[in-house]
Each structure stands twice: as C-alpha cells, then as structure tokens.
Design a protein around this motif. Structure first.
Motif, PDB file in Angstrom:
ATOM      1  N   GLN A   1       0.835  -1.205   0.000  1.00 26.53           N
ATOM      2  CA  GLN A   1       0.000   0.000   0.000  1.00 26.53           C
ATOM      3  C   GLN A   1       0.868   1.252   0.000  1.00 26.53           C
ATOM      4  N   LEU A   2       1.920   1.238   0.788  1.00 22.78           N
ATOM      5  CA  LEU A   2       2.828   2.381   0.876  1.00 22.78           C
ATOM      6  C   LEU A   2       3.484   2.665  -0.478  1.00 22.78           C
ATOM      7  N   ILE A   3       3.943   1.634  -1.152  1.00 13.55           N
ATOM      8  CA  ILE A   3       4.549   1.797  -2.478  1.00 13.55           C
ATOM      9  C   ILE A   3       3.537   2.390  -3.459  1.00 13.55           C
ATOM     10  N   ARG A   4       2.327   1.862  -3.418  1.00  8.31           N
ATOM     11  CA  ARG A   4       1.281   2.340  -4.331  1.00  8.31           C
ATOM     12  C   ARG A   4       0.961   3.814  -4.082  1.00  8.31           C
ATOM     13  N   LEU A   5       0.868   4.204  -2.813  1.00 12.29           N
ATOM     14  CA  LEU A   5       0.540   5.590  -2.475  1.00 12.29           C
ATOM     15  C   LEU A   5       1.693   6.538  -2.830  1.00 12.29           C
ATOM     16  N   LEU A   6       2.917   6.100  -2.612  1.00 11.83           N
ATOM     17  CA  LEU A   6       4.061   6.937  -2.965  1.00 11.83           C
ATOM     18  C   LEU A   6       4.119   7.171  -4.475  1.00 11.83           C
ATOM     19  N   LYS A   7       3.820   6.155  -5.242  1.00 14.26           N
ATOM     20  CA  LYS A   7       3.795   6.316  -6.700  1.00 14.26           C
ATOM     21  C   LYS A   7       2.671   7.262  -7.123  1.00 14.26           C
ATOM     22  N   ARG A   8       1.532   7.180  -6.435  1.00 18.45           N
ATOM     23  CA  ARG A   8       0.419   8.067  -6.746  1.00 18.45           C
ATOM     24  C   ARG A   8       0.779   9.513  -6.419  1.00 18.45           C
ATOM     25  N   GLU A   9       1.393   9.724  -5.251  1.00 18.67           N
ATOM     26  CA  GLU A   9       1.798  11.076  -4.864  1.00 18.67           C
ATOM     27  C   GLU A   9       2.865  11.613  -5.818  1.00 18.67           C
ATOM     28  N   ARG A  10       3.731  10.747  -6.272  1.00 18.37           N
ATOM     29  CA  ARG A  10       4.765  11.176  -7.210  1.00 18.37           C
ATOM     30  C   ARG A  10       4.162  11.665  -8.519  1.00 18.37           C
ATOM     31  N   GLN A  11       3.168  10.952  -9.000  1.00 14.99           N
ATOM     32  CA  GLN A  11       2.519  11.338 -10.253  1.00 14.99           C
ATOM     33  C   GLN A  11       1.795  12.676 -10.135  1.00 14.99           C
ATOM     34  N   ALA A  12       1.370  13.023  -8.921  1.00 12.87           N
ATOM     35  CA  ALA A  12       0.611  14.262  -8.708  1.00 12.87           C
ATOM     36  C   ALA A  12       1.492  15.470  -8.406  1.00 12.87           C
ATOM     37  N   LEU A  13       2.822  15.288  -8.401  1.00 11.28           N
ATOM     38  CA  LEU A  13       3.724  16.386  -8.069  1.00 11.28           C
ATOM     39  C   LEU A  13       3.654  17.514  -9.103  1.00 11.28           C
ATOM     40  N   PRO A  14       3.837  18.753  -8.656  1.00 18.71           N
ATOM     41  CA  PRO A  14       3.983  19.847  -9.622  1.00 18.71           C
ATOM     42  C   PRO A  14       5.243  19.644 -10.460  1.00 18.71           C
ATOM     43  N   ALA A  15       5.261  20.182 -11.650  1.00 18.89           N
ATOM     44  CA  ALA A  15       6.426  20.049 -12.523  1.00 18.89           C
ATOM     45  C   ALA A  15       7.638  20.738 -11.896  1.00 18.89           C
TER      46      ALA A  15
ATOM     47  N   LEU B   1      10.938   2.689  -6.326  1.00 23.10           N
ATOM     48  CA  LEU B   1      10.892   4.127  -6.611  1.00 23.10           C
ATOM     49  C   LEU B   1      12.102   4.628  -7.393  1.00 23.10           C
ATOM     50  N   GLY B   2      13.208   3.896  -7.299  1.00 29.27           N
ATOM     51  CA  GLY B   2      14.413   4.316  -7.997  1.00 29.27           C
ATOM     52  C   GLY B   2      15.044   5.570  -7.417  1.00 29.27           C
ATOM     53  N   LEU B   3      14.890   5.770  -6.111  1.00 28.61           N
ATOM     54  CA  LEU B   3      15.487   6.929  -5.449  1.00 28.61           C
ATOM     55  C   LEU B   3      15.711   6.611  -3.970  1.00 28.61           C
ATOM     56  N   PRO B   4      16.514   7.438  -3.270  1.00 27.77           N
ATOM     57  CA  PRO B   4      16.844   7.144  -1.873  1.00 27.77           C
ATOM     58  C   PRO B   4      15.635   7.224  -0.940  1.00 27.77           C
ATOM     59  N   VAL B   5      15.588   6.295   0.004  1.00 29.43           N
ATOM     60  CA  VAL B   5      14.544   6.275   1.022  1.00 29.43           C
ATOM     61  C   VAL B   5      15.212   6.202   2.392  1.00 29.43           C
ATOM     62  N   ILE B   6      14.831   7.101   3.286  1.00 26.36           N
ATOM     63  CA  ILE B   6      15.322   7.096   4.659  1.00 26.36           C
ATOM     64  C   ILE B   6      14.204   6.615   5.571  1.00 26.36           C
ATOM     65  N   ILE B   7      14.499   5.631   6.406  1.00 26.89           N
ATOM     66  CA  ILE B   7      13.539   5.118   7.391  1.00 26.89           C
ATOM     67  C   ILE B   7      14.156   5.316   8.769  1.00 26.89           C
ATOM     68  N   ASP B   8      13.419   5.943   9.686  1.00 22.21           N
ATOM     69  CA  ASP B   8      13.978   6.236  11.003  1.00 22.21           C
ATOM     70  C   ASP B   8      12.870   6.237  12.042  1.00 22.21           C
ATOM     71  N   ASN B   9      13.292   6.231  13.287  1.00 22.12           N
ATOM     72  CA  ASN B   9      12.375   6.294  14.417  1.00 22.12           C
ATOM     73  C   ASN B   9      11.630   7.625  14.456  1.00 22.12           C
ATOM     74  N   GLU B  10      10.366   7.589  14.821  1.00 24.08           N
ATOM     75  CA  GLU B  10       9.501   8.779  14.819  1.00 24.08           C
ATOM     76  C   GLU B  10      10.047   9.907  15.675  1.00 24.08           C
ATOM     77  N   ALA B  11      10.553   9.603  16.883  1.00 22.71           N
ATOM     78  CA  ALA B  11      11.045  10.667  17.758  1.00 22.71           C
ATOM     79  C   ALA B  11      12.295  11.320  17.192  1.00 22.71           C
ATOM     80  N   ASN B  12      13.170  10.529  16.572  1.00 24.32           N
ATOM     81  CA  ASN B  12      14.359  11.098  15.937  1.00 24.32           C
ATOM     82  C   ASN B  12      13.966  12.094  14.851  1.00 24.32           C
ATOM     83  N   LEU B  13      13.030  11.675  14.002  1.00 29.59           N
ATOM     84  CA  LEU B  13      12.612  12.540  12.905  1.00 29.59           C
ATOM     85  C   LEU B  13      11.863  13.773  13.422  1.00 29.59           C
ATOM     86  N   ALA B  14      11.039  13.585  14.438  1.00 30.73           N
ATOM     87  CA  ALA B  14      10.319  14.723  15.010  1.00 30.73           C
ATOM     88  C   ALA B  14      11.296  15.743  15.594  1.00 30.73           C
TER      89      ALA B  14
END
Length: 376
Positions: free
Chosen positions: A115-129, A173-186
């Motif tokens: 689901q996450l992959i599908r949504l990320l691809k959808r959001e990517r398609q909707a990006l402004p140029a 996605l063919g691009l970098p993905v960072i995954i981290d703990n929520e508190a670190n990112l916050a």
C-alpha cells in the motif's frame, strides 16, 4: 575534498542567502576561482540559483545566490498507529500538500508495504512540474529502527517485526529512502522548522502511548551504538512499580504517558482518546484535569532527570501530550521547582511542539534534505 567544499558552500548559501560569490570565498577562505567553479556546478545541479544584483562594496555589483528550493520535491511519511500521514514539500521544506490514508490492514506488514509503495507512486505522479521531480522519501516509524541499516525491528502498536523495507522501496521508486524512528525525525522537524529552530542541542520528547526521545547534539542526531538511543520511556520511575510491556517494572511511561492518563481515568486507550480527553479538559471536568496534572508531575520528574543527564538547550514536548500544554505546564514546572530548586541555573527551556501532527513527517523531509546536502 571537492564534495566537502560544495557541501560547505551549500550550507552557507542556505544559512546566509542572499549571498555573493565573494562573500562565500571570504567565509570559506577558498580562492574566488574555486568558489566560482563550484557555484557553477551547484547551479547546474539545481541546488542554488542567481536571484539578483546586490549592493556594491566599491567595485562591480555582485550577483546574489539563493537556494533553488523549487527544483525538486520530497515526500515525508509518518506511519502512525491509525493512519499514514503524507506531506509533500519542496526542497526548502515548504508544504505543497498533505494527505491522510487509512491502513487497508495495519497488522499485515507486507500489505502495508505494498500500500505504501502504491501511495508513494500516486503522490509522485501528482507532483507539480520541477527539473528534478521527486528527489527522496523519508518515513517515520513508531518503534525500533536499526541504524544505519534502516531495518524495522519492532513496532509495538502494530506488532511488526524485523522488516527490511528500505531496499524494496528504493527498488520500486528508484530513489533514496530514509527510514527512522519517529522521535528522531520529530526532533529534526522541530530543529529545522519548529520550536527549536535556534538550538544546536535539544531533546524532543514524544509523549503519546509511550515516551520516546530524539536527541540532537551539535546540530546532529545522536543515535547510540545501533540507533536505539532515546528509549527514555523505559527508564525506571518506581523500583517495584507497574509492570510494563517491555518486561521492566515501574517504567516512566507507565506513569507519565497519555496511555497512563487513560488508565487513571478508567478509559480505553482508543485512537480517538486525545480528542475525547481534550473535550473533557476544555469543559473543566475535575477528574480528567487531576489525572492530566498528575501525569504532568511525573513527566516533570523525568524531564529533570533528562536535564541532569544531557543538559540540552531546550526540551520540546510533542506528540499527543504536546496538545495538553495548558493543563500540564504548571505541574511540570512544579516538579522541577520542588525537586530541583537549582534547575534554573541549567538554563534549559521546556516548551511544546509548534508543528503538531506534522512534526514527524516534516522531520522525515528534513532528514532527506540533510542527506542530499552532504553531496557524497
């Protein structure tokens, strides 16, 4: 060395824009020819741009430089217990759009990944140029994330264990993905865009179902040996206290978290608990006010311990408990004043998140931007 010099120039443009090539040369002690060559590369790579002519200091008027924020976009995702928050920004962290998506089946990690992959691809398609399009994705996990592998070890709310999502996401996605703990990112979110924007050393406390922390030292996240630093909710508040799901007795989060407040009120800790409790507090309901105040006292004790141990410039309280600031602030400072009468000499400011529910997702954006700006 070239990458380091480019990163240094980029950082200076970000901090001091608009700025001239001559000023960059002066600040870095690089030759003007070197600065000009590197600046041209950064312009060609869409990092910076010329934005106008500055004032003359006696010679020819300089061409000023600023960050080219609109050249690309970033998606920050907060995988919360009840839904996914997506925030799309430009490279300056300015929000383009936000979206909330319910999980199709939260307990099924494989289905969530698809689901996450599908949504990320959808959001990517909707990006402004933009010249670069989507340049990176950051994802916040409310659980244990190994560093630097980004392996998700355990998420208490969903039961996810030992997940290697990074490679699958980057492959799709063919691009970098960072995954981290929520508190670190916050913590990064508050440092870059929120309450701690003027700090170099700060502690973010994520207080919701449990208590986690993100610690920033000298402008960088402190992660510990394997990336597990910040599990402060499992420090001991009572020697033979309430049993915690971690196996310990008397953990801090058993007394000072939102979930602890629910227990004190005899209420089920459901996804809409925050909204329910806020209504009670706003109506002046005595039992709810007392329970929140008592949790604030316990939170203050732990905050005092954090001050002694870490001595940050600022402690930012966020997640659900950040919304209860009017009802917990007095009791937190009561704890600090009564137990640590000399604490004012530490000169640590205790404040609350300015970013609210966006904190983690914006921190994920910041993590991507920081990673990209290293240019290595």
């Amino acid at each position: 060395m070239k990458s380091i010099n480019k990163s240094t120039l980029l950082g200076l443009v970000k901090l001091h824009a608009p700025i001239s090539r001559a000023e960059l040369a002066k600040r870095t002690k690089l030759t003007r020819a070197t600065v000009s060559a590197l600046v041209e590369e950064l312009i060609a790579e869409h990092w910076i741009m010329e934005t106008g002519i500055g004032a003359s200091s006696g010679g020819r008027k300089p061409m000023m430089l600023e960050m080219n924020h609109e050249a690309g976009h970033i998606i920050g995702v907060d995988l919360r217990s009840t839904n996914m928050l997506f925030i799309v920004t430009d490279r300056g962290g300015r929000i383009v759009r936000k979206a909330l998506y319910p999980y199709e089946q939260a307990a099924d990690a494989e289905r969530v990944l698809l689901q996450l992959i599908r949504l990320l691809k959808r959001e990517r398609q909707a990006l402004p140029a933009s010249p670069l399009g989507l340049v990176g994705v950051g994802i916040g996990i409310h659980g244990f994330v190994e560093y630097p592998s980004s392996r998700i070890l355990f998420v208490p709310q969903t039961g996810w264990k030992k997940l290697d999502w990074k490679e699958a996401l980057e492959g799709e996605l063919g691009l970098p993905v960072i995954i981290d703990n929520e508190a670190n990112l916050a913590a990064l979110g508050e440092l870059e865009y929120g309450a701690a924007a003027d700090c170099s050393d700060m502690l973010y406390l994520s207080v919701g179902a449990g208590i986690g922390a993100g610690l920033v030292l000298h402008g960088e996240l402190f992660r510990g040996y394997n990336g597990y630093a910040g599990e402060v909710g499992h420090t001991t508040m009572e020697l033979n206290g309430r049993p915690c799901s971690c196996g310990n007795l008397g953990c801090w989060e058993m007394y000072a978290s939102e979930k602890a407040i629910a227990g004190a009120l005899g209420l089920e800790y459901t996804p809409d608990f925050t909204a329910v409790l806020l209504k009670l507090l706003q109506a002046g309901e005595a039992e709810a006010t007392a329970a929140v105040g008592k949790a604030g006292l316990r939170l203050g004790v732990g905050i005092g311990n954090m001050m002694h141990t870490l001595n940050p410039q600022m402690i930012v309280i966020g997640n659900a408990m950040g919304q209860y600031a009017p009802w917990i602030n007095e009791s937190i400072h009561e704890s600090l004043a009564s137990r640590f009468s000399y604490i004012s000499s530490f000169n640590v400011q205790v404040t609350y998140s300015r970013l609210g529910e966006d904190c983690c997702a914006l921190g994920a954006v910041s993590a991507v931007i920081r990673d990209k700006m290293r240019l290595q």
